[in-house]
Enzyme design. Structure first.
Site, PDB file in Angstrom:
ATOM      1  N   SER A   1       0.830  -1.204   0.000  1.00 54.24           N
ATOM      2  CA  SER A   1       0.000   0.000   0.000  1.00 54.24           C
ATOM      3  C   SER A   1       0.863   1.252   0.000  1.00 54.24           C
ATOM      4  CB  SER A   1      -0.891   0.013   1.253  1.00 54.24           C
ATOM      5  OG  SER A   1      -1.511   1.272   1.405  1.00 54.24           O
TER       6      SER A   1
ATOM      7  N   TYR B   1      -2.219   5.955  -4.920  1.00 49.52           N
ATOM      8  CA  TYR B   1      -3.294   6.936  -5.093  1.00 49.52           C
ATOM      9  C   TYR B   1      -2.655   8.107  -5.817  1.00 49.52           C
ATOM     10  CZ  TYR B   1      -6.113   4.536  -1.512  1.00 49.52           C
ATOM     11  OH  TYR B   1      -6.842   3.616  -0.804  1.00 49.52           O
TER      12      TYR B   1
ATOM     13  N   THR C   1      -5.274   2.863  -7.625  1.00 46.90           N
ATOM     14  CA  THR C   1      -6.607   2.727  -7.026  1.00 46.90           C
ATOM     15  C   THR C   1      -7.485   3.877  -7.488  1.00 46.90           C
ATOM     16  OG1 THR C   1      -5.659   1.596  -5.128  1.00 46.90           O
ATOM     17  CG2 THR C   1      -7.851   2.521  -4.839  1.00 46.90           C
TER      18      THR C   1
ATOM     19  N   LYS D   1      -7.250  -0.557 -10.149  1.00 40.98           N
ATOM     20  CA  LYS D   1      -7.939  -1.218  -9.026  1.00 40.98           C
ATOM     21  C   LYS D   1      -9.162  -0.424  -8.592  1.00 40.98           C
ATOM     22  CE  LYS D   1      -7.188  -2.744  -4.226  1.00 40.98           C
ATOM     23  NZ  LYS D   1      -7.887  -1.793  -3.367  1.00 40.98           N
TER      24      LYS D   1
ATOM     25  N   SER E   1     -12.906  -4.458  -7.724  1.00 41.45           N
ATOM     26  CA  SER E   1     -12.791  -4.247  -6.284  1.00 41.45           C
ATOM     27  C   SER E   1     -13.733  -3.148  -5.849  1.00 41.45           C
ATOM     28  CB  SER E   1     -11.348  -3.844  -5.927  1.00 41.45           C
ATOM     29  OG  SER E   1     -11.257  -3.467  -4.557  1.00 41.45           O
TER      30      SER E   1
ATOM     31  N   HIS F   1     -13.117  -2.076  -2.742  1.00 42.44           N
ATOM     32  CA  HIS F   1     -12.305  -1.631  -1.607  1.00 42.44           C
ATOM     33  C   HIS F   1     -12.759  -2.335  -0.326  1.00 42.44           C
ATOM     34  CE1 HIS F   1      -9.387   1.857  -1.105  1.00 42.44           C
ATOM     35  NE2 HIS F   1      -9.477   1.429   0.137  1.00 42.44           N
TER      36      HIS F   1
END
Ligand SMILES: Cc1cc2nc3c(=O)[nH]c(=O)nc-3n(C[C@H](O)[C@H](O)[C@H](O)COP(=O)(O)O)c2cc1C
Ligand SMILES: O=C(O)C(=O)c1ccccc1
Length: 346
Positions: free
Chosen positions: A104, A128, A154, A218, A240, A242
């Site tokens: 992450s 991000y 993401t 994602k 996804s 999340h």
């Protein structure tokens, strides 16, 4: 420990309640959080007989990276809240299991240190996109230099999800001594992660220009977006929501998978996360066209329960369950599953 569920119970005992709720919780009424797991329960497996093999194959290759089983470690933030070794322990366990860990961007150990702690680990980096594109680029450079082999961008977070459990505990920042180490910036200290609704397909183009790493999108839910992702050059899409933590009441990922697989038409691999807790869940997702799945909370539960050993055991359980389920279904490999393996409803 004999199941992911037992690990969750132990993690709950060990964690500060505010931290347990941060890890476990979802947005809104947690409809989507529950739906992810329920979708796997509703779908039945329909095995074939007299078609099995003595040795089953579990390994897959994704964007040039091999994984010994079709289960990746999903990117989850703040591992040092679960265990002092944090992401180092997770990476060592992923390396031992020979699977891919998606680090992450909000890790509490810097990506360089995660890589150094587990030199054998295959790491992908979750990003991000930050509105400050130069800063975004500097983070991408760090991930590249640390040896990450793909970028997982993401796209389901134009804003942070509203999670009642976090609000109730007043959990909105890391305790003293912990921070998002990948957000360190020479002059300004540690920057906050910005989630911005102005991130667009144009940013994806810009990312593609600055890096040769394959980009996984994602958080794709709409089949039209899956198609767009391919057109805009994504190397893979990850279905996804999340883990039910962003927009509540979106569908379970498993329920969207067939439409997305159809929309993508084999152009890129389709990955899925959300609610995977058993080897049988993995088979169901693969039968419906996913190349692999990822697990978020199960890894956190293993980490909170017993650090590297706990994560290792969670991954081993899933591996053993997949192997067992494959055999029981009369299939020889995770690579040639098809929708004939599942029936709905249960
Ligand atoms: C505690 C927690 C933190 C997460 N942090 C991130 C993150 O930093 N970046 C990201 O892209 N997804 C993040 N996710 C989402 C996961 O990558 C994944 O989509 C989700 O956990 C899958 O569902 P599961 O927990 O049911 O396996 C997080 C999820 C959890 C539970
Ligand atoms: O909690 C999350 O789900 C998450 O994605 C996140 C992102 C940035 C910082 C902390 C958590």
């Amino acid at each position: 420990m004999f199941s992911v569920r037992e690990f969750e119970a132990l993690a709950r005992e060990r964690l500060d309640p505010a931290h347990y709720d941060y890890f476990a919780g979802g947005a809104g009424d947690e409809v989507t959080l529950r739906a992810n797991e329920a979708a796997f329960e509703r779908l039945a497996l329909l095995p074939r007989v007299l078609t099995g093999a003595e040795k089953v194959r579990l390994d897959v290759t994704l964007l040039g990276s091999r994984a010994a089983m079709p289960v990746l470690v999903a990117p989850t933030a703040f591992h040092r809240l679960a265990h002092p070794e944090g992401e180092r322990a997770t990476a060592r366990a992923a390396a031992a299991a020979e699977t891919i860990m998606i680090v992450s961007m909000a890790s509490t150990v810097a990506v360089e240190e995660v890589a150094a702690a587990a030199p054998e680990a295959v790491l992908w980096f979750q990003l991000y996109v930050q509105p400050d594109l130069d800063f975004t680029e500097s983070i991408v450079r760090r991930a590249e230099a640390a040896g990450c082999r793909a970028l997982v961008v993401t796209v389901d977070s134009p804003a942070r999800g509203r999670r009642d459990r976090e609000l109730r505990h007043g959990f909105d920042d890391l305790p003293d001594g912990l921070c998002c180490e990948n957000l360190r910036d020479g002059d300004t200290g540690v920057r906050p992660i910005v989630m911005s609704p102005s991130i667009s397909w144009e940013h994806l183009h810009r990312l593609r220009r600055i890096t040769a790493l394959p980009i996984v999108l994602k958080g794709v839910l709409h089949p039209e977006d899956a198609r767009a992702a391919v057109l805009h050059g994504a190397a893979a899409v990850m279905v996804s929501n999340h883990g039910g933590r962003q927009l509540d009441t979106v569908p379970a990922t498993l329920d969207l998978l067939p439409e997305i697989v159809a929309a993508v038409c084999g152009a890129v691999p389709v990955l899925l996360d959300g609610g995977v807790r058993r080897g049988t869940d993995v088979l169901k997702a693969l039968a419906l066209g996913a190349t692999a799945v990822a697990v978020g909370r199960p890894v956190v539960w293993g980490l909170a329960a017993d650090g590297e050993r706990g994560v290792g055991r969670v991954l081993e359980l899933l591996r053993d369950e997949i192997e067992q389920a494959l055999m029981m279904c009369g299939r020889a490999s995770v690579r040639d599953l098809d929708p004939g393996l599942v029936r709905r409803p249960c």
